[in-house]
Scaffold this motif. Structure first.
Motif, short mmCIF file in Angstrom:
data_model
loop_
_atom_site.label_atom_id
_atom_site.label_comp_id
_atom_site.label_asym_id
_atom_site.label_seq_id
_atom_site.Cartn_x
_atom_site.Cartn_y
_atom_site.Cartn_z
N PRO A 1 51.87 6.94 2.10
CA PRO A 1 52.16 6.84 0.66
C PRO A 1 53.58 6.39 0.36
O PRO A 1 53.88 6.07 -0.79
N GLU A 2 54.45 6.37 1.36
CA GLU A 2 55.82 5.93 1.11
C GLU A 2 55.93 4.41 1.08
O GLU A 2 56.96 3.86 0.71
N ASP A 3 54.87 3.70 1.50
CA ASP A 3 54.87 2.25 1.47
C ASP A 3 54.92 1.75 0.03
O ASP A 3 54.75 2.49 -0.92
N GLU A 4 55.13 0.44 -0.13
CA GLU A 4 55.20 -0.13 -1.48
C GLU A 4 53.95 0.23 -2.29
O GLU A 4 54.04 0.63 -3.43
N VAL A 5 52.76 0.07 -1.67
CA VAL A 5 51.52 0.54 -2.29
C VAL A 5 50.85 1.50 -1.32
O VAL A 5 50.51 1.13 -0.20
N GLY A 6 50.71 2.74 -1.74
CA GLY A 6 50.08 3.75 -0.90
C GLY A 6 49.12 4.59 -1.72
O GLY A 6 48.99 4.42 -2.94
N TYR A 7 48.45 5.51 -1.06
CA TYR A 7 47.50 6.39 -1.73
C TYR A 7 47.69 7.81 -1.23
O TYR A 7 48.13 8.04 -0.10
N GLU A 8 47.34 8.74 -2.09
CA GLU A 8 47.44 10.15 -1.76
C GLU A 8 46.31 10.89 -2.48
O GLU A 8 45.97 10.53 -3.61
N VAL A 9 45.74 11.88 -1.83
CA VAL A 9 44.69 12.67 -2.48
C VAL A 9 45.32 13.92 -3.09
O VAL A 9 46.17 14.56 -2.49
#
Length: 221
Positions: free
Chosen positions: A178-186
């Motif tokens: 999630p620290e990337d430019e576009v990431g995801y987290e639940v």
């Protein structure tokens, strides 16, 4: 009777792992299946699990016709005992109709795996059509967890580490980065509503000037 089964859940709950397990179990008993995917994290034409398992798959991009592909495969002397479609949330509603037709007209089981809602908590068109057409909808029992320890029920998109609720519905990223430019987290619903990601919670805990919750939207009236 053959069925169209939709296995759904949040990101990081083991959907692709289950797809690979179903493929393994059936192929071990001499059955042959066709595997399809769309925009897998491992790249085009692959079905991968976060556990590190990968198998080859047919990329089902925009305009791909599942029914025509199966008919062509069988007409050429190929064998198909079942169909697996991973990342089904990215499919077009018409492609879901094609999967249903494979069940009804060709007599094959179709196992579709996908996320139900996007980062805005809106239904993906492909997932909506699966809910409408599937013989069974199975919610995966492996629970993904929010950073707070509660059951994760919502998918959040982050850009540069900050949660966003606007943008294109489909942007490929990784829940584990999630620290990337576009990431995801639940997240659980509470923290999705408050836009409180793990990084935001850490920052709030370290700052004496920032409360750990958004009291303006805590639902308490």
């Amino acid at each position: 009777m053959p069925e169209l089964v939709f296995f759904s859940g949040t990101m990081d709950c083991g959907k692709s792992t289950l797809a690979l397990q179903i493929e393994h179990n059936r192929s071990a008993r001499g059955l042959e299946g066709l595997i399809f995917t769309r925009d897998d994290r491992a790249g085009e034409g692959k079905l991968s699990s976060r556990l590190g398992l990968v198998t080859k798959a047919t990329e089902a991009g925009p305009g791909f016709d599942f029914y025509a592909h199966l008919v062509g495969h069988l007409s050429a002397g190929g064998r198909a005992d079942y169909v697996i479609a991973d990342e089904a949330q990215f499919l077009e509603p018409g492609q879901i109709d094609q999967l249903a037709r494979i069940v009804d007209d060709l007599g094959l089981d179709v196992f579709a795996f996908g996320i139900t809602t996007d980062f805005r908590t809106k239904l993906f068109p492909g997932s909506q059509r699966l809910v409408e057409l599937a013989d069974r909808v199975e919610v995966l029992q492996v629970e993904a967890l929010c950073w707070c320890g509660a059951r994760a029920t919502h998918n959040a998109r982050t850009v540069g580490g900050r949660m966003v609720v606007e943008g294109a519905q489909v942007v490929v990223g990784d829940v584990n980065r999630p620290e990337d430019e576009v990431g995801y987290e639940v997240l659980c619903r509470r923290h999705h509503r408050r836009r409180m990601t793990a990084a935001a919670a850490r920052a709030a805990a370290l700052s004496p000037d920032v409360l750990p919750v958004d009291t303006a939207d805590d639902g308490c009236g």
